[in-house]
Write a protein that holds these residues in place. Structure first.
Motif, short mmCIF file in Angstrom:
data_model
loop_
_atom_site.label_atom_id
_atom_site.label_comp_id
_atom_site.label_asym_id
_atom_site.label_seq_id
_atom_site.Cartn_x
_atom_site.Cartn_y
_atom_site.Cartn_z
N VAL A 430 -28.98 -8.56 -8.48
CA VAL A 430 -30.14 -7.84 -7.95
C VAL A 430 -29.63 -6.73 -7.04
CG1 VAL A 430 -32.14 -8.05 -6.43
CG2 VAL A 430 -31.64 -9.87 -8.04
N LYS A 431 -30.16 -5.52 -7.25
CA LYS A 431 -29.80 -4.41 -6.35
C LYS A 431 -31.10 -3.95 -5.69
CE LYS A 431 -26.18 -2.94 -9.50
NZ LYS A 431 -25.72 -1.93 -10.46
N LEU A 432 -31.11 -3.93 -4.37
CA LEU A 432 -32.34 -3.52 -3.69
C LEU A 432 -32.05 -2.86 -2.35
CD1 LEU A 432 -32.65 -5.85 -1.34
CD2 LEU A 432 -33.68 -7.16 -3.17
N TRP A 433 -33.09 -2.27 -1.78
CA TRP A 433 -33.02 -1.67 -0.46
C TRP A 433 -33.94 -2.45 0.46
CZ3 TRP A 433 -30.08 2.64 0.91
CH2 TRP A 433 -29.44 3.29 -0.14
N ALA A 434 -33.44 -2.81 1.65
CA ALA A 434 -34.29 -3.47 2.65
C ALA A 434 -33.88 -2.98 4.02
CB ALA A 434 -34.15 -4.99 2.56
N LYS A 435 -34.84 -2.55 4.79
CA LYS A 435 -34.61 -2.00 6.15
C LYS A 435 -33.46 -0.99 6.14
CE LYS A 435 -36.69 -5.64 8.84
NZ LYS A 435 -36.55 -6.75 9.72
N GLY A 436 -33.49 -0.11 5.16
CA GLY A 436 -32.52 0.98 5.11
C GLY A 436 -31.16 0.60 4.57
N ALA A 441 -26.54 -8.23 -4.81
CA ALA A 441 -26.25 -9.68 -4.73
C ALA A 441 -26.20 -10.28 -6.13
CB ALA A 441 -27.32 -10.38 -3.91
N THR A 442 -25.26 -11.19 -6.30
CA THR A 442 -25.12 -11.87 -7.60
C THR A 442 -25.18 -13.38 -7.35
OG1 THR A 442 -23.79 -10.09 -8.46
CG2 THR A 442 -23.53 -12.21 -9.56
N ALA A 443 -25.80 -14.10 -8.30
CA ALA A 443 -25.85 -15.57 -8.16
C ALA A 443 -25.90 -16.20 -9.54
CB ALA A 443 -27.07 -15.97 -7.34
N GLU A 444 -25.51 -17.46 -9.57
CA GLU A 444 -25.63 -18.23 -10.82
C GLU A 444 -26.80 -19.20 -10.67
OE1 GLU A 444 -21.16 -18.58 -12.56
OE2 GLU A 444 -21.67 -19.91 -10.91
N GLY A 445 -27.30 -19.68 -11.79
CA GLY A 445 -28.40 -20.64 -11.71
C GLY A 445 -28.42 -21.51 -12.94
N LEU A 456 -32.03 -13.02 -5.54
CA LEU A 456 -33.00 -12.36 -4.65
C LEU A 456 -32.93 -12.97 -3.24
CD1 LEU A 456 -35.28 -10.28 -4.47
CD2 LEU A 456 -36.86 -12.01 -5.32
N ARG A 457 -32.77 -14.28 -3.18
CA ARG A 457 -32.63 -14.95 -1.88
C ARG A 457 -31.36 -14.50 -1.16
NH1 ARG A 457 -35.00 -20.15 -0.63
NH2 ARG A 457 -36.57 -20.41 -2.22
N VAL A 458 -30.24 -14.48 -1.93
CA VAL A 458 -28.96 -14.08 -1.33
C VAL A 458 -29.11 -12.66 -0.75
CG1 VAL A 458 -26.52 -13.53 -1.83
CG2 VAL A 458 -27.60 -15.56 -2.84
N ALA A 459 -29.79 -11.80 -1.53
CA ALA A 459 -29.94 -10.41 -1.09
C ALA A 459 -30.78 -10.30 0.18
CB ALA A 459 -30.58 -9.58 -2.21
N LEU A 460 -31.83 -11.15 0.30
CA LEU A 460 -32.81 -10.94 1.37
C LEU A 460 -32.67 -11.85 2.58
CD1 LEU A 460 -36.03 -10.40 -0.76
CD2 LEU A 460 -34.79 -8.66 0.52
N LYS A 462 -30.44 -12.66 4.70
CA LYS A 462 -29.80 -12.21 5.95
C LYS A 462 -30.79 -11.36 6.76
CE LYS A 462 -25.83 -10.49 4.97
NZ LYS A 462 -24.96 -9.51 4.78
N ILE A 463 -31.56 -10.57 6.03
CA ILE A 463 -32.52 -9.68 6.72
C ILE A 463 -33.81 -10.43 7.08
CG2 ILE A 463 -33.91 -7.58 6.36
CD1 ILE A 463 -31.56 -6.49 4.81
N TYR A 464 -34.22 -11.32 6.19
CA TYR A 464 -35.45 -12.08 6.42
C TYR A 464 -35.13 -13.58 6.41
CZ TYR A 464 -37.73 -7.65 5.20
OH TYR A 464 -38.13 -6.35 5.16
N PRO A 465 -34.66 -14.14 7.51
CA PRO A 465 -34.28 -15.57 7.52
C PRO A 465 -35.47 -16.49 7.22
CG PRO A 465 -34.14 -14.60 9.74
CD PRO A 465 -34.40 -13.47 8.80
N GLN A 466 -36.71 -15.97 7.38
CA GLN A 466 -37.92 -16.78 7.09
C GLN A 466 -37.92 -17.28 5.64
OE1 GLN A 466 -37.81 -13.68 8.26
NE2 GLN A 466 -39.07 -13.50 10.10
N LEU A 467 -37.21 -16.56 4.76
CA LEU A 467 -37.24 -16.93 3.33
C LEU A 467 -36.53 -18.26 3.06
CD1 LEU A 467 -36.64 -13.47 1.60
CD2 LEU A 467 -38.78 -14.72 1.86
N ALA A 468 -35.69 -18.69 4.00
CA ALA A 468 -34.95 -19.95 3.78
C ALA A 468 -35.91 -21.13 3.60
CB ALA A 468 -34.02 -20.20 4.96
#
Ligand SMILES: CC(=O)SCCNC(=O)CCNC(=O)[C@H](O)C(C)(C)COP(=O)(O)OP(=O)(O)OC[C@H]1O[C@@H](n2cnc3c(N)ncnc32)[C@H](O)[C@@H]1OP(=O)(O)O
Ligand SMILES: CC(=O)C(=O)O
Length: 537
Positions: A430-436, A441-445, A456-460, A462-468
């Protein structure tokens, strides 16, 4: 013996619950003693007058239940009832081990099942009609002499009455004369219809003078109606099960019966304030028996007060009574507005209110939302099943087409690798922009959608810990017929929880992974919105 019955209800009308006995006879229900104790607590909390706990002596679980229920539960409303049969033919009740087990259970109240259909006496009991009457008299008299209150269930009463009315009535008389407090007419095979039940109950009442109860099975889909028909004819004791659980298709459902008695007949059959707990208790019992609550159950189902049609919503906006037979709060349920292509302006306004979004009476805005919902539903989206995706759509329109956004996706990719040994490796990037910040991020499943979710979780995170805290709890895929003939599209519905609530999101695309991605993006966006995180400008 059970604790003293402290209910404020008088004895003139009985709500008798048999979830733990007849309800447990349903295919798929297998209760432990702990389950039975938990259900007994819920039923007592609801306020039924009697809880039939099972057949002590028939199996160790029911015997243990009676011992523990009396030690561990302080019944506030209900009396515990033990169920068993009349003594064996040719024996004495005082010497019958099955009857002794009923006394040993310690229950103050005992229900005896008795044969009342002549054919059953001759074929199933293999005894004479007179001996069956003697079995009823002897067993009731013996239990009464031991200080127990006795109810008698006349099995196959209505079929028996049709075949031999005089004999069926003689069983009622035998039970009543021997000291049974209530004689219950049972539609054991569940084949009766309300008018038949009403006529038979009225005649038996007039001819015998016994106090009558009713026990119905739901094989014609009429168990609740048959129960109420018996009440109309003078029965003052209703036997029911929570959520209608029971042998074959089930028994008369306790909840609609009690609601009808309280709200339609004006009979006070529950202690003050308990009817408002009905929805919660129905769902709690479903949880214990491990069956999904029926969404369309009268009064207590989540759809019982859910409104989909635009015309209904427009009238409900003026007065909810116009399309509801009762106020849902009376039974602890809530009204819900469903948004779909059958919605009109009023549905959207009411849904906005339910979600706490002020649409400010803006006709143009509301009209735009209606159009957008209809347009998207034509493509395969479904908003009645995806409350969170609808809220995001609504917020987008309220903000003049600007969606609540926490990240901007540049691209995503999922790869499935088929290996020579027959296993598969699933990897997503997943390639994305968040807060500039640009994040890759890459993951297996264990599948391509799971790999995308993890990436998507790995990518986000750090910026949005609420997602955990977020967990995907359900994933449904449906292939929809193409609008233009053979071409088909895929709809994905995802349910997500943060531990305190659950929400659903939808995605639609020709490709199942693309549809899943849309639903995932909505799920995470909504999760952040719910957590109170301010969207980025
Ligand atoms: C309509 C209803 O739902 S009634 C509730 C029915 N519930 C259940 O059956 C669940 C619990 N039942 C059990 O665990 C067992 O069936 C038991 C322990 C009660 C009896 O088991 P068993 O002794 O092995 O007998 P079985 O189940 O084969 O047959 C029942 C016996 O009771 C007799 N019986 C049936 N109804 C009655 C009655 N109302 N009064 C007296 N005896 C009866 C039958 O004739 C049969 O007798 P038999 O053993 O001489 O043939
Ligand atoms: C007693 C009972 O469960 C019946 O007759 O259906």
């Amino acid at each position: 013996m059970t604790a003293t019955h402290t209910s404020e209800l008088d004895d003139s009308f009985h709500v008798f619950d048999t979830t733990l006995r007849d309800g447990a006879q349903r295919e798929g229900i297998n209760l432990t003693v702990a389950d039975k104790l938990a259900i007994a607590r819920h039923l007592d909390d609801f306020g039924v007058g009697f809880i039939e706990g099972g057949w002590p002596g028939a199996n160790p679980r029911d015997t243990e239940f009676f011992a523990r229920a009396q030690q561990e539960i302080e019944f506030r409303h209900a009396q515990l009832v033990a169920f068993g049969a009349t003594r064996r033919a040719g024996a004495k009740a005082a010497e019958d081990p099955q009857v002794k087990a009923l006394l040993d259970s310690g229950a103050d109240v005992i229900t005896l099942v008795a044969k009342s259909h002549d054919r059953h006496v001759e074929l199933a009991l293999r005894t004479t009609l007179d001996e069956n009457l003697e079995m009823v008299r002897d067993t009731v008299a013996h239990l009464r002499a031991q200080g127990r209150r006795v109810f008698v269930d006349c099995e196959h009463f209505f079929d028996g009455y049709r075949a031999n009315p005089e004999y069926a009535k003689s069983v009622v008389r035998a039970a009543s004369d021997a000291g049974a407090d209530v004689v219950i007419l049972c539609d054991t095979n569940g084949g009766m219809l309300p008018a038949q039940v009403q006529a038979v109950v009225a005649t038996v009442l007039a001819d015998t003078g016994a106090r009558l109860g009713i026990h119905t099975q739901d094989d014609t889909g009429c168990a609740v109606a048959n129960t109420l028909a018996a009440v109309d004819a003078g029965a003052t004791h209703v036997q029911c099960t929570a959520n209608g659980y029971g042998e074959r298709v089930g028994n008369a459902n306790l909840f609609p019966v009690v609601a009808a008695l309280e709200l339609k007949y004006g009979k006070k059959v529950l202690p003050e304030g308990r009817l408002r707990e009905m929805t919660r208790i129905s769902h709690a019992i479903a949880e214990v028996v491990n069956l999904t609550p029926s969404t369309h159950q009268p009064y207590v189902g989540v759809s019982a007060f859910a409104h989909k049609a635009g015309l209904h919503a427009s009238a409900i906006k003026v007065d909810p009574d116009l399309y509801q037979h009762i106020d849902p709060e009376q039974v602890g349920n809530t009204m819900r507005m469903l948004v779909s292509d059958m919605a009109g302006r009023a549905s959207i306004e009411l849904k906005g209110k339910e979600l706490g979004i002020d649409l400010g009476g803006d006709r143009e805005l509301v009209g735009r939302v209606v159009e957008r919902v209809k347009e998207r539903e034509l493509k395969g989206y479904t908003y009645e099943a995806a409350d969170a995706s609808f809220e995001l759509l609504l917020r987008t329109e309220v903000q003049g087409g600007k969606p609540p956004r926490y990240f901007q996706v540049e691209s995503w990719r999922a790869i499935v690798e088929d290996r020579p040994d027959g296993t598969h490796a699933n990897e997503a990037t997943v390639k994305l922009w968040a807060k500039g910040e640009r994040i890759v991020a890459t993951a297996e499943g264990n599948g391509p959608v799971n790999a995308l979710d993890r990436a998507l979780r790995v990518a986000l995170e750090k910026i949005y810990p609420q997602l955990a805290k977020l967990d995907l709890v359900d994933y449904k895929v449906r292939i929809l017929e193409g609008v233009h003939g053979t071409q088909s599209t895929t709809r994905v519905l995802i349910s997500t929880t943060d531990g305190t609530g659950e929400w659903s999101t939808v995605g639609v695309a020709e490709n199942v992974i693309a549809a899943s991605w849309q639903a995932l993006e909505d799920a995470y966006t909504y999760g952040l919105l719910r957590a109170g995180v301010a969207p980025v400008e």
